[in-house]
Design a protein around this motif. Structure first.
Motif: not given
Length: 659
Positions: A508-519
């Motif tokens: 669901s995040h734009n793959r080009l960006n980093d994303y924060v993993f949060s359960f």
């Protein structure tokens, strides 16, 4: 009237049939033209043309059959209509802008054509003609061909053309969806797609860094397969090279049974780290490691046996991850290309692209400052050599029309250099073959730094998945689902939520960006999360079941009922459902899967608006007995659920009937 929603593929084939039929007629009359070619040659040519004609007619029938079942991409349909209108209005204009988008507000219709402004600028620049966009819009509207999807058009503001769709057209498309199921849009010729994804290293455990490539690559494969392409899913394992000489040399000292059994994966990884440390600090060990590399690459039976044992242990561990995430992939590691590397070096040498730099053989590629090293000074090959060999094999042996490399952004320059080298040497033409790097950012912890354990180690992927299962069960028990679901249903809901949420949080995040993993965020059943969508899906599926309407009754109704779209929320939902093909078409072009996630969330929220405003099942307020079932609305529920299910399938998410 001509239907402008017929696929380009069909019109091409119709054209070719006309031309071939004319050519056959010409050959029949050939003897009367005073020319006497060999009769046998004439028969051969005639036979070939007839064969091709019959093949095309059969192919055309198949395409027509497919196109009647295919979901129509309404945006593409409107682009064809407005393209024809612009061509008729301005026949001398080359490549005029064609801009058709869904309207953001109902008052501006359902779609908008915004080409008039662009055409106005072109006329001013190229012909010095000052024509107002509104005047251009009026001319376009006058030339709109007869079609089955537009009810009316309005010109707004400086020259926006607002398009209102016909309700009977939308209703008909929804009925087709319910009768035929979610069929892929017609996209032309079947293509071969090669997707390189996941790609962990042998003798190392999969970690959180492998999560994105694995999930994104699987989802891309599912999308290409859904639209009818032939997909080859490749796991480019790191299974060859100096590191295996180091590891085997170290095992000879520390694990004497290495020829009969391999250490478990955790121990292997520790041995690997120790061997690297020794390689960097002990000269004698370094020499022995190089000797082991030579013996391995020369296919010494003992060394191949040890290498195979190490690979087998790693494969079994990787498969546990792939089973959890429902990943299908074919192993084709660096070792597969080893025997091809000699020929790769020779080909670049023969074509004059190789330079020698301090004993190394390098290739400079125009536009890139760092050359590719295709042979080291000691005669060994490099990652550059194996990547070139893999590229050539995928293009020339596998005959890939589309090659997708799902690899992190850090490899961007390297891959672009390899692709450019392949183009330079003539392996492919980018106008014909698509070779793309689907880059992605890194997974971050909640501190916005690279995701690590508390001790600073890389997070093992198997630990992450097990934690997901634990948290999903805790969440289900918090909601007291264990009291209403059977143990089997609870287990199915647990795995659906755990792995679905992990996948969706990534996709669901734009793959080009980093994303924060949060359960905590991904398991929240509010907002754009898998937990919310899975719950919404089970609710939609339950509506018909609670009204005692089974699948057979829905199928019968789909054939007999007209879907009434009189309420504004029915109309909004119907149009949203039918945007599915244009969403898929966009992703096929830009490979950005978050667009599908955004669409599914929009579909779920649009459904909620519809359900809150439109009674599907009417009950007596006193007794709770069902007094009326509005079947056309139940069909809208079914159409929504059907599209959501296909969207989930492409994302690799498994919904459940009860949650």
């Amino acid at each position: 009237s001509r239907n402008y929603c017929v696929t380009t593929q069909i019109s091409f084939q119709e054209n070719e049939i006309k031309l071939l039929s004319a050519e056959i007629e010409r050959l029949k009359n050939f003897g009367c033209l005073g020319v006497s070619p060999s009769l046998e040659g004439l028969r051969d040519e005639n036979a070939k043309l007839k064969y091709r004609l019959n093949f095309l007619k059969k192919s055309l029938q198949e395409e027509r059959s497919k196109s009647t079942k295919s979901m129509i991409n309404i945006n593409s349909c409107l682009q064809e209509i407005f393209g024809a209108a612009i061509q008729a209005a301005y026949p001398d204009l080359e490549n005029p802008p064609l801009v058709v988008t869904p309207s953001q507000q109902p008052k501006f219709g359902d779609y908008q054509c915004n080409s008039a402004m662009g055409i106005s600028q072109i006329l001013l620049k190229t012909r010095e003609q000052k024509v107002s966009p509104r005047e251009i819009a009026e001319k376009i509207v006058k030339n709109i061909p007869a079609n089955e999807c537009i009810d009316k058009v309005e010109i707004a503001g400086p020259g926006f053309i607002n398009v209102h769709l016909r309700k009977d057209f939308v209703s008909k498309q929804l009925s087709s969806l319910l009768i035929n199921g979610v069929q892929p849009p017609a996209i032309g010729k079947r293509k071969k797609v090669v997707v390189d994804f996941s790609s962990p290293n042998i003798a190392k455990e999969m970690h959180v860094g492998h999560l994105r490539s694995t999930i994104i690559g699987e989802s891309m494969c599912r999308l290409f397969e859904f639209v009818g392409y032939d997909v080859l899913r490749l796991n480019h394992l790191g299974d060859w090279g100096t590191q295996f000489g180091m590891l085997i040399a170290h095992l000879q000292d520390k694990f004497p049974d290495y020829l009969s059994v391999s250490p478990p994966i955790g121990d292997l990884q520790a041995f690997y780290k120790e061997s690297k440390q020794r390689f960097d600090t002990e000269e004698e060990f370094k020499k022995r490691a190089y000797q082991c590399v030579v013996l391995l690459q020369s296919k010494n039976p003992d060394f191949i046996k040890a290498w195979n044992l190490i690979c087998d242990v790693s494969r079994r561990e990787f498969q546990k991850i792939y089973n959890c995430l429902d990943i299908t992939i074919i192993e084709r590691g660096e070792s597969f290309y080893h025997d091809m590397m000699k020929d790769i070096v020779k080909e670049f040498e023969d074509k004059g692209f190789v330079q020698v730099d301090d004993g190394r053989k390098v290739v400079f590629v125009p536009g890139f400052s760092v050359p590719l090293t295709i042979m080291k000074s000691d005669g060994g090959y490099t990652y550059d050599t194996s990547d070139l060999a893999a590229l050539k094999h995928r293009l020339c042996e596998e005959k890939g029309d589309i090659l997708i490399y799902v690899v992190d952004s850090g490899q961007s320059v390297h891959l672009q250099t390899v692709f450019a080298a392949g183009q330079m040497i003539g392996w492919y033409d980018p106008k014909v073959t698509r070779v793309a790097h689907a880059a992605f950012g890194v997974v971050l912890g909640e501190d916005k730094k690279k995701f690590k354990t508390r001790s600073g180690d890389t997070v093992r992927l198997i630990d992450l998945l097990e934690e997901g299962l634990k948290r999903a069960m805790d969440k289900l028990k918090d909601k007291e689902r264990d009291k209403v679901l059977t143990p089997e249903e609870l287990k199915a809901a647990q795995t659906s939520v755990a792995f679905g949420c992990i996948k969706y949080a990534d996709l669901s995040h734009n793959r080009l960006n980093d994303y924060v993993f949060s359960f905590d965020k991904m398991l929240d059943d509010r907002g754009n999360t898998a937990a919310y969508l899975l719950y919404a899906f089970t609710r939609i599926r339950a509506i018909a079941r609670l009204a005692n309407i089974d699948e057979q009754m829905l199928r019968k109704a789909a054939r007999e009922e007209v879907l009434v779209l009189d309420h504004e929320k029915e109309w909004k939902l119907g149009k949203c459902i039918l945007r599915f093909p244009e969403i898929l078409q966009k992703i096929l072009e830009d490979l950005l899967l978050h667009t599908l996630c955004d669409y599914l969330y929009e579909l779920a929220t649009t459904f909620t608006e519809f359900y809150d405003s439109c009674y599907c099942v009417e009950k007596d307020r006193q007794t709770g007995q069902i007094v009326k079932v509005n079947m056309w609305r139940l069909l809208l529920c079914e159409a929504t659920a059907t599209v959501m299910a296909k969207g989930f399938d492409i994302l690799g998410i498994k919904p459940v009937q009860r949650m």
